[in-house]
Design an enzyme around this catalytic site. Structure first.
Site, PDB file in Angstrom:
ATOM      1  N   SER A 322       4.925   7.728   3.508  1.00 58.56           N
ATOM      2  CA  SER A 322       4.274   5.982   3.211  1.00 58.56           C
ATOM      3  C   SER A 322       3.856   5.476   4.818  1.00 58.56           C
ATOM      4  CB  SER A 322       4.795   4.901   2.901  1.00 58.56           C
ATOM      5  OG  SER A 322       4.754   3.833   2.451  1.00 58.56           O
ATOM      6  N   ASP A 385      -2.482   6.335  -6.131  1.00 56.96           N
ATOM      7  CA  ASP A 385      -2.289   6.035  -4.720  1.00 56.96           C
ATOM      8  C   ASP A 385      -3.012   4.839  -4.097  1.00 56.96           C
ATOM      9  OD1 ASP A 385      -0.124   4.809  -3.391  1.00 56.96           O
ATOM     10  OD2 ASP A 385       0.281   6.422  -2.398  1.00 56.96           O
ATOM     11  N   HIS A 441       3.056   5.145  -5.837  1.00 56.10           N
ATOM     12  CA  HIS A 441       3.593   4.894  -4.447  1.00 56.10           C
ATOM     13  C   HIS A 441       5.144   5.625  -4.240  1.00 56.10           C
ATOM     14  CE1 HIS A 441       2.525   5.392  -0.090  1.00 56.10           C
ATOM     15  NE2 HIS A 441       3.562   4.361   0.730  1.00 56.10           N
TER      16      HIS A 441
END
EC number: 3.1.1.-
Length: 533
Positions: A322, A385, A441
């Site tokens: 991320s 995602d 995610h």
């Protein structure tokens, strides 16, 4: 007349060629002429009728072992007692040994020497294993992070640096954490940082961001084929609101005093501020994340980079999920641009970035400069995602080259760096097919997808036996019939412990060795990054 026991009463064979039952340790002293052997044993007995008793004992031991192997069991005596391994256990152990041998021979290719050509389709098992291993290093940042606002240590690591991997159950990691990384939370990313609700806290303006680790002697020599400096950055496990916090505005890298020969090289301003900002009033963030990274890498390269011993190769691997993937990209660029991946004798140390669900970081010029510096990047993404599609939703590398050439000067024109390994959670029979922003995610889900990926169009089959229950550690992504509770990972008693008086308290956690680096001023001075405090 004595008989050979049936499979329900297995014999174990020790190193002294004695045959014992599970409740006996007597040596072999039976008269072999009195034993009623099965056919295969009688053949061996007749063939060796003139051999001595010890030779016959060895034959019996070998034949008995073969019989038990066919049944899927083998007795493994290792000097610390006997234990039973299934045939599947043995297969996995042998597979791991073979993979470690291959990794020692091919680690440069696995680290991206040839941009992973021919390794992703079909999926190379060594590359898969390494992507999972480094992904677990990034996942460790989540597992160790204190997210609880009711904790006065919210925003820190729950475990000390010296016991980090052992505390997480990663006993065989083969790495030692050399330094913890912190960043100031004064920048405009309110949905990324975690803060305690209490007034008396460990720090009002800092968050733990990850760590720098180095492989130990045994791992470097026998498993990796080189010494590895690993840098793992924390991202965000559930909150995706930080994407909305981004200014989506490109800023010259040199604008924050990062070395760069080209002012046209730009990165997203929020990432840059998070990497370079500091708070001189906070002992955890008085040095920026950048200063912490560069000084520690410099120290480790000086310690290991000029080793004259054979097999003394060194690598630098930066990983993150991320937003941590963006910081991994920035720090790898900075390490290479500063020349910290060169030892004193001039040897170039390969720098590799492995990100999971990472966003775009900079413009096309940033991508070009990363390639010029030789930094290798492999990005693992879930096609559903949204994070890897941000920022630069409209102007990005997927647009025609002519359009990107015209728009490259705009402050919202982005480009991904390196190679992409695209996975699809809808190919896994374990995961819910619905598309949810947070579950798509999820890092544990990506590691699960890696374990089952064999190439484009290939059937999803788990390779390592990695436990699928890990997916629901901090999500509700597994199908209901698997009966794995969602969000099952919980801290025991929310970190409360009993003191010597029997009262429940929050245990003291922070230790000076977790953030103190006595030689940081020396390295900053040599890097010409020193500033008056």
């Amino acid at each position: 007349m004595a008989t050979i026991p049936s499979h329900n009463n297995l014999l174990t064979i020790n190193h002294k060629n004695s045959i014992t039952g599970h409740h006996s340790s007597s040596s072999l002293n039976t008269n072999f002429s009195d034993i009623n052997f099965p056919a295969k044993f009688r053949v061996a007995t007749r063939a060796l009728s003139r051999t001595d008793e010890s030779s016959l004992s060895a034959v019996i031991s070998r034949l008995e072992r073969e019989r038990r192997e066919r049944q899927g069991l083998i007795d493994e005596a290792e000097g610390v007692g006997e234990r039973w391994l299934t045939a599947e256990d043995i297969r996995r152990r042998d597979k791991k040994t073979e993979e470690e041998r291959r990794l020692r021979d091919t680690w440069r290719k696995i680290q991206g020497e040839d941009d992973w050509a021919g390794l992703m389709d079909p999926m190379d098992p060594i590359l898969r294993s390494e992507l999972i291993r480094y992904g677990e290093m990034a996942q460790a940042c989540y597992d160790a992070f204190d997210f609880d606002p009711a904790s006065k240590y919210c925003g820190t690591s729950r475990f000390s640096r010296l016991e980090f991997f052992n505390s997480l159950g990663m006993i065989d990691s083969g790495y030692e954490v050399a330094r913890y990384l912190y960043a100031t939370s004064n920048i405009n990313l309110p949905n990324f940082f975690s803060k305690s609700r209490w007034s008396k806290v460990w720090s009002k303006n800092a968050n733990w961001m990850g760590y720098v680790a180095v492989s130990d002697d045994e791992t470097s020599r026998n498993r990796l084929g080189r010494r590895d400096i690993a840098i793992a950055w924390r991202g965000t496990v559930t909150k995706l609101e930080w994407i909305a916090d981004l200014k989506d505005y490109l800023k010259p890298v040199s604008g924050n005093n990062i070395r760069c020969p080209d002012p046209a090289v730009k990165v997203e301003s929020g990432f840059l501020d998070l990497y370079t900002d500091k708070d001189k009033t906070c002992k955890f963030a008085k040095f920026s994340a950048r200063e912490q990274i560069l000084t520690e890498v410099k120290r480790l390269v000086e310690e290991y980079g000029d080793d004259d011993e054979e097999d003394s190769d060194l690598s630098i691997t930066v990983t993150g999920h991320s937003l941590g993937g963006a910081l991994a990209m920035l720090s790898a660029y900075d390490i290479a641009e500063m020349g910290l991946n060169r030892s004193k004798n001039g040897k170039v140390i390969p720098v590799t970035v492995l990100t999971y669900g990472g966003p775009r970081v900079g413009n096309v010029k940033f991508k070009d400069r990363m390639e010029e510096l030789g930094v290798k990047v492999l990005r693992v993404v879930n096609v559903h995602d949204v994070v890897p599609k941000s920022p630069g939703l409209f102007l990005n590398e997927s647009r025609p080259h002519a359009l990107m050439k015209i728009a490259e000067g705009l402050p919202w024109c982005y480009s991904h760096v390196g190679e992409e390994l695209a996975l699809d959670h809808q190919n896994s029979p374990f995961l819910k097919p619905s598309v949810d922003l947070s579950t798509s995610h999820n890092l544990e889900a990506m590691l699960h997808l890696l374990d089952g990926y064999h190439g484009k169009g290939e059937r999803f089959v788990l390779s390592s036996g990695r436990d699928h229950a890990l997916v629901n550690k901090a999500s509700d992504f597994l199908k209901e019939h698997l009966q794995i509770p969602p969000f099952w990972r919980q801290d025991a008693n929310k970190g409360m412990v009993r003191n010597s008086e029997g009262r429940w308290i929050q245990a003291e956690r922070l230790r000076s060795e977790d953030h103190h680096s006595p030689d940081i001023h020396h390295h900053l001075s040599q890097l010409r990054l020193d500033h008056p405090l």
